[in-house]
Design a protein around this motif. Structure first.
Motif, PDB file in Angstrom:
ATOM      1  N   PHE A  63       0.828  -1.201   0.000  1.00  0.00           N
ATOM      2  CA  PHE A  63       0.000   0.000   0.000  1.00  0.00           C
ATOM      3  C   PHE A  63       0.862   1.251   0.000  1.00  0.00           C
ATOM      4  CE2 PHE A  63      -4.391  -1.276   1.757  1.00  0.00           C
ATOM      5  CZ  PHE A  63      -4.335  -2.507   1.142  1.00  0.00           C
ATOM      6  N   SER A  64       0.434   2.261  -0.727  1.00  0.00           N
ATOM      7  CA  SER A  64       1.082   3.573  -0.689  1.00  0.00           C
ATOM      8  C   SER A  64       0.582   4.340   0.524  1.00  0.00           C
ATOM      9  CB  SER A  64       0.735   4.371  -1.947  1.00  0.00           C
ATOM     10  OG  SER A  64       1.169   3.700  -3.095  1.00  0.00           O
ATOM     11  N   ASP A  65       1.364   5.312   0.982  1.00  0.00           N
ATOM     12  CA  ASP A  65       0.904   6.179   2.066  1.00  0.00           C
ATOM     13  C   ASP A  65      -0.355   6.912   1.606  1.00  0.00           C
ATOM     14  OD1 ASP A  65       3.110   5.356   3.446  1.00  0.00           O
ATOM     15  OD2 ASP A  65       4.097   7.306   3.478  1.00  0.00           O
ATOM     16  N   GLY A  66      -1.292   7.095   2.513  1.00  0.00           N
ATOM     17  CA  GLY A  66      -2.514   7.805   2.182  1.00  0.00           C
ATOM     18  C   GLY A  66      -3.656   7.420   3.099  1.00  0.00           C
ATOM     19  N   ILE A  67      -4.843   7.817   2.713  1.00  0.00           N
ATOM     20  CA  ILE A  67      -6.054   7.541   3.481  1.00  0.00           C
ATOM     21  C   ILE A  67      -6.843   6.463   2.758  1.00  0.00           C
ATOM     22  CG2 ILE A  67      -8.212   8.500   4.389  1.00  0.00           C
ATOM     23  CD1 ILE A  67      -6.764  11.228   4.451  1.00  0.00           C
ATOM     24  N   TYR A  68      -7.307   5.482   3.530  1.00  0.00           N
ATOM     25  CA  TYR A  68      -8.088   4.370   2.991  1.00  0.00           C
ATOM     26  C   TYR A  68      -9.371   4.232   3.802  1.00  0.00           C
ATOM     27  CZ  TYR A  68      -3.839   3.143   0.509  1.00  0.00           C
ATOM     28  OH  TYR A  68      -2.748   3.176  -0.308  1.00  0.00           O
ATOM     29  N   ILE A  69     -10.340   3.585   3.201  1.00  0.00           N
ATOM     30  CA  ILE A  69     -11.610   3.307   3.858  1.00  0.00           C
ATOM     31  C   ILE A  69     -11.708   1.803   4.073  1.00  0.00           C
ATOM     32  CG2 ILE A  69     -14.128   3.470   3.692  1.00  0.00           C
ATOM     33  CD1 ILE A  69     -12.648   6.202   3.862  1.00  0.00           C
ATOM     34  N   CYS A  70     -12.005   1.402   5.315  1.00  0.00           N
ATOM     35  CA  CYS A  70     -12.166  -0.010   5.650  1.00  0.00           C
ATOM     36  C   CYS A  70     -13.638  -0.273   5.937  1.00  0.00           C
ATOM     37  CB  CYS A  70     -11.323  -0.358   6.867  1.00  0.00           C
ATOM     38  SG  CYS A  70     -11.456  -2.088   7.357  1.00  0.00           S
ATOM     39  N   GLN A  71     -14.210  -1.233   5.226  1.00  0.00           N
ATOM     40  CA  GLN A  71     -15.609  -1.603   5.415  1.00  0.00           C
ATOM     41  C   GLN A  71     -15.663  -3.033   5.924  1.00  0.00           C
ATOM     42  OE1 GLN A  71     -17.923  -1.741   1.822  1.00  0.00           O
ATOM     43  NE2 GLN A  71     -19.833  -1.624   2.933  1.00  0.00           N
ATOM     44  N   ILE A  72     -16.334  -3.227   7.045  1.00  0.00           N
ATOM     45  CA  ILE A  72     -16.498  -4.561   7.627  1.00  0.00           C
ATOM     46  C   ILE A  72     -17.989  -4.856   7.632  1.00  0.00           C
ATOM     47  CG2 ILE A  72     -16.095  -6.008   9.636  1.00  0.00           C
ATOM     48  CD1 ILE A  72     -13.829  -4.001  10.349  1.00  0.00           C
ATOM     49  N   SER A  73     -18.357  -5.963   6.963  1.00  0.00           N
ATOM     50  CA  SER A  73     -19.777  -6.265   6.778  1.00  0.00           C
ATOM     51  C   SER A  73     -20.115  -7.671   7.268  1.00  0.00           C
ATOM     52  CB  SER A  73     -20.150  -6.191   5.299  1.00  0.00           C
ATOM     53  OG  SER A  73     -19.826  -4.942   4.760  1.00  0.00           O
ATOM     54  N   THR A  74     -21.313  -7.786   7.831  1.00  0.00           N
ATOM     55  CA  THR A  74     -21.921  -9.072   8.123  1.00  0.00           C
ATOM     56  C   THR A  74     -23.274  -9.070   7.421  1.00  0.00           C
ATOM     57  OG1 THR A  74     -23.133  -8.376  10.102  1.00  0.00           O
ATOM     58  CG2 THR A  74     -20.842  -9.072  10.422  1.00  0.00           C
ATOM     59  N   THR A  75     -24.039 -10.110   7.629  1.00  0.00           N
ATOM     60  CA  THR A  75     -25.367 -10.143   7.003  1.00  0.00           C
ATOM     61  C   THR A  75     -26.308  -9.108   7.609  1.00  0.00           C
ATOM     62  OG1 THR A  75     -26.023 -11.900   8.520  1.00  0.00           O
ATOM     63  CG2 THR A  75     -25.216 -12.567   6.345  1.00  0.00           C
ATOM     64  N   LYS A  76     -26.000  -8.634   8.848  1.00  0.00           N
ATOM     65  CA  LYS A  76     -26.907  -7.709   9.527  1.00  0.00           C
ATOM     66  C   LYS A  76     -26.322  -6.333   9.834  1.00  0.00           C
ATOM     67  CE  LYS A  76     -29.682 -11.249  11.719  1.00  0.00           C
ATOM     68  NZ  LYS A  76     -30.222 -11.766  12.970  1.00  0.00           N
ATOM     69  N   SER A  77     -25.017  -6.158   9.649  1.00  0.00           N
ATOM     70  CA  SER A  77     -24.442  -4.851   9.975  1.00  0.00           C
ATOM     71  C   SER A  77     -23.315  -4.489   9.019  1.00  0.00           C
ATOM     72  CB  SER A  77     -23.943  -4.813  11.427  1.00  0.00           C
ATOM     73  OG  SER A  77     -22.862  -5.695  11.607  1.00  0.00           O
ATOM     74  N   ASN A  78     -23.016  -3.207   8.982  1.00  0.00           N
ATOM     75  CA  ASN A  78     -21.995  -2.676   8.103  1.00  0.00           C
ATOM     76  C   ASN A  78     -21.291  -1.539   8.854  1.00  0.00           C
ATOM     77  OD1 ASN A  78     -20.621  -2.386   5.616  1.00  0.00           O
ATOM     78  ND2 ASN A  78     -21.954  -0.689   5.082  1.00  0.00           N
ATOM     79  N   VAL A  79     -19.955  -1.655   9.012  1.00  0.00           N
ATOM     80  CA  VAL A  79     -19.187  -0.640   9.724  1.00  0.00           C
ATOM     81  C   VAL A  79     -18.127  -0.113   8.764  1.00  0.00           C
ATOM     82  CG1 VAL A  79     -17.689  -0.183  11.694  1.00  0.00           C
ATOM     83  CG2 VAL A  79     -19.546  -1.841  11.910  1.00  0.00           C
ATOM     84  N   VAL A  80     -18.007   1.218   8.688  1.00  0.00           N
ATOM     85  CA  VAL A  80     -17.027   1.845   7.807  1.00  0.00           C
ATOM     86  C   VAL A  80     -16.133   2.748   8.652  1.00  0.00           C
ATOM     87  CG1 VAL A  80     -16.708   3.367   5.824  1.00  0.00           C
ATOM     88  CG2 VAL A  80     -18.636   1.776   5.872  1.00  0.00           C
ATOM     89  N   LYS A  81     -14.806   2.588   8.487  1.00  0.00           N
ATOM     90  CA  LYS A  81     -13.840   3.389   9.233  1.00  0.00           C
ATOM     91  C   LYS A  81     -12.736   3.868   8.308  1.00  0.00           C
ATOM     92  CE  LYS A  81     -15.418   2.816  13.473  1.00  0.00           C
ATOM     93  NZ  LYS A  81     -15.816   3.873  14.340  1.00  0.00           N
ATOM     94  N   LYS A  82     -12.138   5.012   8.655  1.00  0.00           N
ATOM     95  CA  LYS A  82     -11.025   5.584   7.904  1.00  0.00           C
ATOM     96  C   LYS A  82      -9.719   5.081   8.501  1.00  0.00           C
ATOM     97  CE  LYS A  82     -10.046   9.864   8.736  1.00  0.00           C
ATOM     98  NZ  LYS A  82     -10.022  11.322   8.827  1.00  0.00           N
ATOM     99  N   ILE A  83      -8.735   4.788   7.627  1.00  0.00           N
ATOM    100  CA  ILE A  83      -7.404   4.381   8.069  1.00  0.00           C
ATOM    101  C   ILE A  83      -6.374   5.275   7.388  1.00  0.00           C
ATOM    102  CG2 ILE A  83      -5.723   2.501   8.167  1.00  0.00           C
ATOM    103  CD1 ILE A  83      -8.085   0.618   7.491  1.00  0.00           C
ATOM    104  N   ILE A  84      -5.429   5.778   8.165  1.00  0.00           N
ATOM    105  CA  ILE A  84      -4.335   6.575   7.589  1.00  0.00           C
ATOM    106  C   ILE A  84      -3.089   5.702   7.587  1.00  0.00           C
ATOM    107  CG2 ILE A  84      -2.899   8.607   7.881  1.00  0.00           C
ATOM    108  CD1 ILE A  84      -5.327   9.932   9.256  1.00  0.00           C
ATOM    109  N   VAL A  85      -2.523   5.494   6.399  1.00  0.00           N
ATOM    110  CA  VAL A  85      -1.298   4.726   6.236  1.00  0.00           C
ATOM    111  C   VAL A  85      -0.164   5.715   6.025  1.00  0.00           C
ATOM    112  CG1 VAL A  85      -0.076   3.069   4.781  1.00  0.00           C
ATOM    113  CG2 VAL A  85      -2.502   2.717   5.303  1.00  0.00           C
ATOM    114  N   ASN A  86       0.793   5.690   6.940  1.00  0.00           N
ATOM    115  CA  ASN A  86       1.953   6.568   6.860  1.00  0.00           C
ATOM    116  C   ASN A  86       3.166   5.772   7.316  1.00  0.00           C
ATOM    117  OD1 ASN A  86       3.845   8.570   6.839  1.00  0.00           O
ATOM    118  ND2 ASN A  86       2.735   9.943   8.205  1.00  0.00           N
ATOM    119  N   SER A  87       3.941   5.281   6.375  1.00  0.00           N
ATOM    120  CA  SER A  87       5.040   4.385   6.705  1.00  0.00           C
ATOM    121  C   SER A  87       6.302   5.119   7.131  1.00  0.00           C
ATOM    122  CB  SER A  87       5.339   3.478   5.523  1.00  0.00           C
ATOM    123  OG  SER A  87       5.631   4.247   4.375  1.00  0.00           O
ATOM    124  N   LYS A  88       6.266   6.443   7.206  1.00  0.00           N
ATOM    125  CA  LYS A  88       7.457   7.224   7.564  1.00  0.00           C
ATOM    126  C   LYS A  88       7.591   7.413   9.047  1.00  0.00           C
ATOM    127  CE  LYS A  88       7.357   9.463   3.193  1.00  0.00           C
ATOM    128  NZ  LYS A  88       6.602  10.318   2.413  1.00  0.00           N
TER     129      LYS A  88
END
Length: 88
Positions: A63-88
């Motif tokens: 992955f390159s440095d930056g902002i990503y969106i993580c979505q975790i889903s089940t049959t009944k729920s959906n959660v979305v969170k932001k992740i900042i990747v900064n390898s420096k």
């Protein structure tokens, strides 16, 4: 009450991985998707979770440095969170 609750999600720069700590009320299958800010799917992974606290570690060495969106889903729920990747 939510079926799936994210306790925390973060980028571990020492190991180039995303760590997701979450609580589940029941044992079930989940789908984890990571997108860039343009909406392009970068990674999709299926996993099983158990009742109680869980931890999922996803290696992301390409992955390159930056902002990503993580979505975790089940049959009944959906959660979305932001992740900042900064390898420096």
């Amino acid at each position: 009450m939510q079926e799936l609750k994210i306790n925390n999600i973060y980028f571990n720069s020492n190991n180039s991985e995303i760590v997701i700590n979450y609580f589940s009320e029941i044992e079930k299958a989940i789908n984890i998707s990571i997108y860039d800010l343009l909406g392009k799917s970068i990674l999709t992974e299926n996993s099983s979770v158990f009742n109680g606290n869980n931890q999922l570690v996803i290696p992301i060495s390409g992955f390159s440095d930056g902002i990503y969106i993580c979505q975790i889903s089940t049959t009944k729920s959906n959660v979305v969170k932001k992740i900042i990747v900064n390898s420096k």
